[in-house]
Scaffold this motif. Structure first.
Motif, short mmCIF file in Angstrom:
data_model
loop_
_atom_site.label_atom_id
_atom_site.label_comp_id
_atom_site.label_asym_id
_atom_site.label_seq_id
_atom_site.Cartn_x
_atom_site.Cartn_y
_atom_site.Cartn_z
N PHE A 1 0.83 -1.20 0.00
CA PHE A 1 0.00 0.00 0.00
C PHE A 1 0.87 1.26 0.00
CE2 PHE A 1 -2.43 3.35 2.14
CZ PHE A 1 -3.54 3.40 1.31
N CYS A 2 1.90 1.29 0.85
CA CYS A 2 2.80 2.44 0.90
C CYS A 2 3.50 2.65 -0.45
CB CYS A 2 3.85 2.27 2.00
SG CYS A 2 3.20 2.39 3.67
N GLU A 3 3.96 1.57 -1.05
CA GLU A 3 4.63 1.66 -2.35
C GLU A 3 3.68 2.17 -3.43
OE1 GLU A 3 6.02 -2.35 -2.66
OE2 GLU A 3 7.87 -1.92 -1.57
N GLU A 4 2.45 1.68 -3.45
CA GLU A 4 1.46 2.13 -4.44
C GLU A 4 1.14 3.61 -4.27
OE1 GLU A 4 -1.76 -0.56 -3.72
OE2 GLU A 4 -0.87 -2.16 -4.94
N GLN A 5 0.97 4.04 -3.04
CA GLN A 5 0.65 5.45 -2.79
C GLN A 5 1.82 6.35 -3.16
OE1 GLN A 5 -2.42 6.46 -2.30
NE2 GLN A 5 -2.92 4.29 -2.39
N THR A 6 3.05 5.90 -2.89
CA THR A 6 4.23 6.68 -3.27
C THR A 6 4.32 6.79 -4.79
OG1 THR A 6 5.43 6.04 -1.26
CG2 THR A 6 6.76 6.77 -3.15
N LYS A 7 4.08 5.70 -5.48
CA LYS A 7 4.11 5.72 -6.95
C LYS A 7 3.06 6.69 -7.49
CE LYS A 7 3.85 2.69 -10.96
NZ LYS A 7 3.68 1.32 -11.43
#
Length: 70
Positions: free
Chosen positions: A48-54
């Motif tokens: 989730f953190c990686e998707e939101q950062t992207k």
């Protein structure tokens, strides 16, 4: 301003929050004290953190491109 999310269990107990950390230019998870996690939960939060950062990086890039074309 960036988005922030409260991460909760299926029964509604708060585990912590996901928020933007400007120094790292990434979304991070800040766990609530006394909480414990197993591998699948940690993987889900990390994803989730990686998707939101992207998504955030794409939005920043789009705003910069819009500013240049104006």
């Amino acid at each position: 301003k960036t988005k922030a999310w409260n991460i909760v269990t299926l029964d509604g107990a708060s585990l912590g929050s996901v928020m933007f950390f400007p120094r790292w230019r990434k979304f991070v998870f800040t766990p609530r004290g006394g909480t414990i996690y197993e591998a699948v939960c940690l993987r889900d939060i990390a994803t989730f953190c990686e998707e939101q950062t992207k998504t955030w990086k794409l939005e920043v890039k789009a705003r910069k491109n819009d500013a240049v074309t104006r």
